[in-house]
Design an enzyme around this catalytic site. Structure first.
Site, PDB file in Angstrom:
ATOM      1  N   HIS A  86     -10.481   3.781  10.738  1.00 10.53           N
ATOM      2  CA  HIS A  86     -10.262   3.410  12.037  1.00 10.53           C
ATOM      3  C   HIS A  86      -9.860   4.825  12.887  1.00 10.53           C
ATOM      4  O   HIS A  86      -9.902   5.846  12.494  1.00 10.53           O
ATOM      5  CB  HIS A  86      -8.634   3.079  11.786  1.00 10.53           C
ATOM      6  CG  HIS A  86      -7.581   3.645  11.254  1.00 10.53           C
ATOM      7  ND1 HIS A  86      -7.078   4.718  12.037  1.00 10.53           N
ATOM      8  CD2 HIS A  86      -7.040   3.450  10.121  1.00 10.53           C
ATOM      9  CE1 HIS A  86      -5.898   5.175  11.344  1.00 10.53           C
ATOM     10  NE2 HIS A  86      -5.897   4.531  10.188  1.00 10.53           N
ATOM     11  N   ASP A  88      -8.125   5.529  15.525  1.00 14.27           N
ATOM     12  CA  ASP A  88      -6.778   5.775  16.022  1.00 14.27           C
ATOM     13  C   ASP A  88      -5.883   6.745  15.200  1.00 14.27           C
ATOM     14  O   ASP A  88      -6.216   6.733  13.808  1.00 14.27           O
ATOM     15  CB  ASP A  88      -5.854   4.926  16.742  1.00 14.27           C
ATOM     16  CG  ASP A  88      -5.523   3.864  15.552  1.00 14.27           C
ATOM     17  OD1 ASP A  88      -6.524   3.507  14.807  1.00 14.27           O
ATOM     18  OD2 ASP A  88      -4.435   3.563  15.501  1.00 14.27           O
ATOM     19  N   ASP A 125      -5.486  11.176   8.578  1.00 12.76           N
ATOM     20  CA  ASP A 125      -5.050   9.837   8.484  1.00 12.76           C
ATOM     21  C   ASP A 125      -5.731   9.062   9.779  1.00 12.76           C
ATOM     22  O   ASP A 125      -4.896   9.201  10.983  1.00 12.76           O
ATOM     23  CB  ASP A 125      -3.774   9.377   8.268  1.00 12.76           C
ATOM     24  CG  ASP A 125      -3.677   7.709   8.299  1.00 12.76           C
ATOM     25  OD1 ASP A 125      -4.557   7.050   8.262  1.00 12.76           O
ATOM     26  OD2 ASP A 125      -2.323   7.475   8.189  1.00 12.76           O
ATOM     27  N   GLU A 155      -5.368   0.680  14.559  1.00 15.58           N
ATOM     28  CA  GLU A 155      -4.971   0.435  13.310  1.00 15.58           C
ATOM     29  C   GLU A 155      -3.579   0.682  13.138  1.00 15.58           C
ATOM     30  O   GLU A 155      -2.694  -0.212  12.376  1.00 15.58           O
ATOM     31  CB  GLU A 155      -5.856   1.127  12.214  1.00 15.58           C
ATOM     32  CG  GLU A 155      -5.414   0.681  10.860  1.00 15.58           C
ATOM     33  CD  GLU A 155      -4.432   1.446   9.925  1.00 15.58           C
ATOM     34  OE1 GLU A 155      -4.056   0.883   8.781  1.00 15.58           O
ATOM     35  OE2 GLU A 155      -3.965   2.484  10.541  1.00 15.58           O
ATOM     36  N   GLU A 156      -3.092   1.670  13.646  1.00 16.11           N
ATOM     37  CA  GLU A 156      -1.720   2.119  13.440  1.00 16.11           C
ATOM     38  C   GLU A 156      -0.760   1.449  13.999  1.00 16.11           C
ATOM     39  O   GLU A 156       0.413   1.241  13.618  1.00 16.11           O
ATOM     40  CB  GLU A 156      -1.687   3.494  13.756  1.00 16.11           C
ATOM     41  CG  GLU A 156      -2.328   4.668  12.906  1.00 16.11           C
ATOM     42  CD  GLU A 156      -2.082   4.868  11.417  1.00 16.11           C
ATOM     43  OE1 GLU A 156      -1.249   4.082  11.072  1.00 16.11           O
ATOM     44  OE2 GLU A 156      -2.828   5.857  10.864  1.00 16.11           O
ATOM     45  N   ASP A 179      -9.623   5.131   3.644  1.00 18.10           N
ATOM     46  CA  ASP A 179      -8.200   5.221   4.247  1.00 18.10           C
ATOM     47  C   ASP A 179      -7.217   5.196   3.197  1.00 18.10           C
ATOM     48  O   ASP A 179      -6.109   4.895   3.407  1.00 18.10           O
ATOM     49  CB  ASP A 179      -7.984   3.911   5.220  1.00 18.10           C
ATOM     50  CG  ASP A 179      -6.740   4.406   6.046  1.00 18.10           C
ATOM     51  OD1 ASP A 179      -6.433   5.694   6.094  1.00 18.10           O
ATOM     52  OD2 ASP A 179      -6.139   3.703   6.654  1.00 18.10           O
ATOM     53  N   HIS A 462       1.809  10.310   8.934  1.00 17.33           N
ATOM     54  CA  HIS A 462       2.634   9.803  10.106  1.00 17.33           C
ATOM     55  C   HIS A 462       3.852  10.810  10.287  1.00 17.33           C
ATOM     56  O   HIS A 462       4.712  10.525  10.998  1.00 17.33           O
ATOM     57  CB  HIS A 462       3.037   8.556   9.564  1.00 17.33           C
ATOM     58  CG  HIS A 462       2.309   7.543   9.428  1.00 17.33           C
ATOM     59  ND1 HIS A 462       2.490   6.094   9.235  1.00 17.33           N
ATOM     60  CD2 HIS A 462       0.809   7.491   9.381  1.00 17.33           C
ATOM     61  CE1 HIS A 462       1.235   5.234   9.050  1.00 17.33           C
ATOM     62  NE2 HIS A 462       0.357   6.222   9.043  1.00 17.33           N
TER      63      HIS A 462
END
Length: 490
Positions: A86, A88, A125, A155-156, A179, A462
């Site tokens: 992904h 983003d 990530d 995705e996030e 991922d 994150h």
């Protein structure tokens, strides 16, 4: 775009790290702003990348970019592989860092074996997966079958790209999702999730005088799926403990600004509130502060709790309504709800109380509930709904996505296990994870496609402590190349 890249390499030229092709592409990608739901720049970047290579490139209605590359000589009879990552990234920064994720590229530096960012998330990530795909697409000497490179968006914060991918767009037989964040893992299943949002507007009373200001800082934070079982502190839940102490002192909530994105364990938070018998309350709060710091001393060594009084004017929720809000926040489940009885050490269900915001009487509480079992996912979500509704707070469900059911007998898994043992010694961990991967959503429209997820080691995803292990990226790159060389025949 060129300006961003030059600014980045003046700080740290990571393109000299091996394998240079991976880090070159990661540096170029990280120079492009790419927050979730604001991926216009990175979509254009990847589209231009594919077109400049002369490869068939398309962008679907959702924003997913698909680049197709024919098989190398001698590999034409192999099954087509979908490489998927992904575009983003989670945008989190320390409060004392000035940074605009919509206009700036990530500022990186190397510390030992780790690549880090200056006070922000790194974007490894899933940027390292994207960089690996770019490297395969531009390579001229890596053997591979026909490739469909699928770069998904958002995705996030909702997996919008995976949900928007239409049936029939892909023709591949095998999907390799890049991922996963432990380089010794082969993931064959993941959790589903649902957003639980509590909203309410309360009548307010004008407040003028001495208020209590409470500030939580220094928590580790982290990925609300992969790190939820580690016992890290949650700023929202720590604030709630002090609020609960204030019930005996007629607490009236004025403002709360705590946490951030649903998929990030909240690291920092502040609150303003009034209490009666302020001196007595502050004495009790200092005792509670010492207890909480002691509770977390082995795992949250940087935890800071600051309690002070300030003169201010604002709008406060009335005492009885403040009490209901406090009780709801105190009761809302956070952390592991149930461990899987079938898969050792796998979190089955959890919830992250991710964000609490209160201003001028408007309250919003964001939660992300995850589970590998649909029934327990809804059990946790409905438990949260019950808690908040009992407090007179409205609740909505949204963004529900399915889990990915493991198929341990799939041919590609056996091939990857054999390659791992041969190249790296020992056996890989074939697991299901508690994070949300796009495989389950994509698999709904492509049920015959074999799917597996793997990737390099990333820590602190994150959070501003996100870091990518450099030797692990080398291992991941070698593993990916060997897998592509050994894809079975059609």
């Amino acid at each position: 775009m060129i300006g961003w890249y030059k600014k980045l390499t003046n700080i740290m030229d990571i393109t000299q790290i091996e394998p240079k092709i991976i880090w070159k592409n990661f540096a170029a990608l990280n120079a492009v702003p790419r927050p979730s739901k604001k991926e216009e720049k990175v979509i254009a970047f990847i589209k231009n990348f594919g077109e400049n290579l002369g490869l068939e490139t398309s962008v679907d209605a959702t924003g997913n970019v698909i680049i197709r590359k024919p098989a190398t000589a001698g590999m034409e009879d192999r099954k087509t592989v979908v490489l998927q990552s992904h575009l983003d990234m989670v945008c989190q920064k320390n409060n004392d860092v000035e940074f605009d994720f919509e206009t700036q590229g990530i500022q990186m530096f190397v510390e030992g074996d780790w690549l880090k960012a200056k006070g922000t998330t790194l974007g490894a990530d899933n940027g390292l997966g994207v960089a690996a795909m770019m490297s395969i697409l531009e390579s001229e000497d890596i053997a591979h079958p026909a490739i469909e490179a699928l770069f998904t968006v958002d995705e996030e914060t909702g997996m919008t790209g995976a949900f928007g991918l239409q049936p029939g767009v892909l023709t591949g037989d095998i999907l390799l999702n890049l991922d996963t964040e432990e380089d010794d893992e082969i993931d064959i299943g993941c959790a589903g999730g649902i957003d639980v949002t509590a909203n309410q507007s309360f009548a307010v009373e004008h407040f003028s005088g001495e208020a209590v200001k409470l500030e939580i800082k220094g928590l580790q934070g982290g990925h609300s799926g992969m790190d939820i079982h580690k016992g890290f502190g949650n700023a929202n839940k720590i604030l709630a403990r002090f609020f609960f102490l204030g019930i005996e002192h007629a607490i009236q909530l004025i403002e709360i600004n705590s946490g951030g994105l649903r998929n990030a364990i909240p690291r920092e938070g502040t609150a303003l509130f009034s209490v009666t018998d302020r001196g007595v309350f502050l004495q009790k709060a200092e005792v509670l502060k010492k207890e909480i710091i002691e509770e977390f001393q082995s795992i949250e060594k940087e935890l800071s709790i600051r309690i002070e009084t300030i003169a201010m004017e604002g709008n406060a929720i009335r005492e009885q309504e403040s009490k209901r809000v406090v009780q709801a926040l105190h009761a809302a489940h956070n952390g592991v709800f149930r461990m899987s009885p079938d898969v050792e050490d796998l979190v089955e269900a959890s919830n992250n109380v991710a964000r609490v915001e209160l201003k001028n009487g408007d309250l919003q509480v964001l939660n992300l509930t995850r589970s590998s079992v649909e029934s327990s996912k809804m059990q946790v979500a409905n438990q949260l709904k019950s808690v908040f509704e009992l407090a007179g707070i409205e609740v909505q469900f949204s963004g529900s996505y399915p889990g990915w059911k493991p198929k341990p007998g799939a041919e590609i898994i056996k091939i990857m296990e054999g390659i791992y043992e041969k190249e790296f010694g020992g056996k890989p961990n074939v697991v299901a994870c508690h994070a949300g991967l796009e495989c389950g959503i994509i698999g709904a429209n492509y049920p015959k496609m074999e799917m597996v997820s793997f990737g390099p080691t990333i820590r602190g995803a994150h959070s501003p402590d996100e870091r990518a292990n450099i030797p692990s990226a080398q291992k991941f790159w070698k593993f990916l190349q060997e897998i592509l060389k050994n894809i079975p025949k059609k």
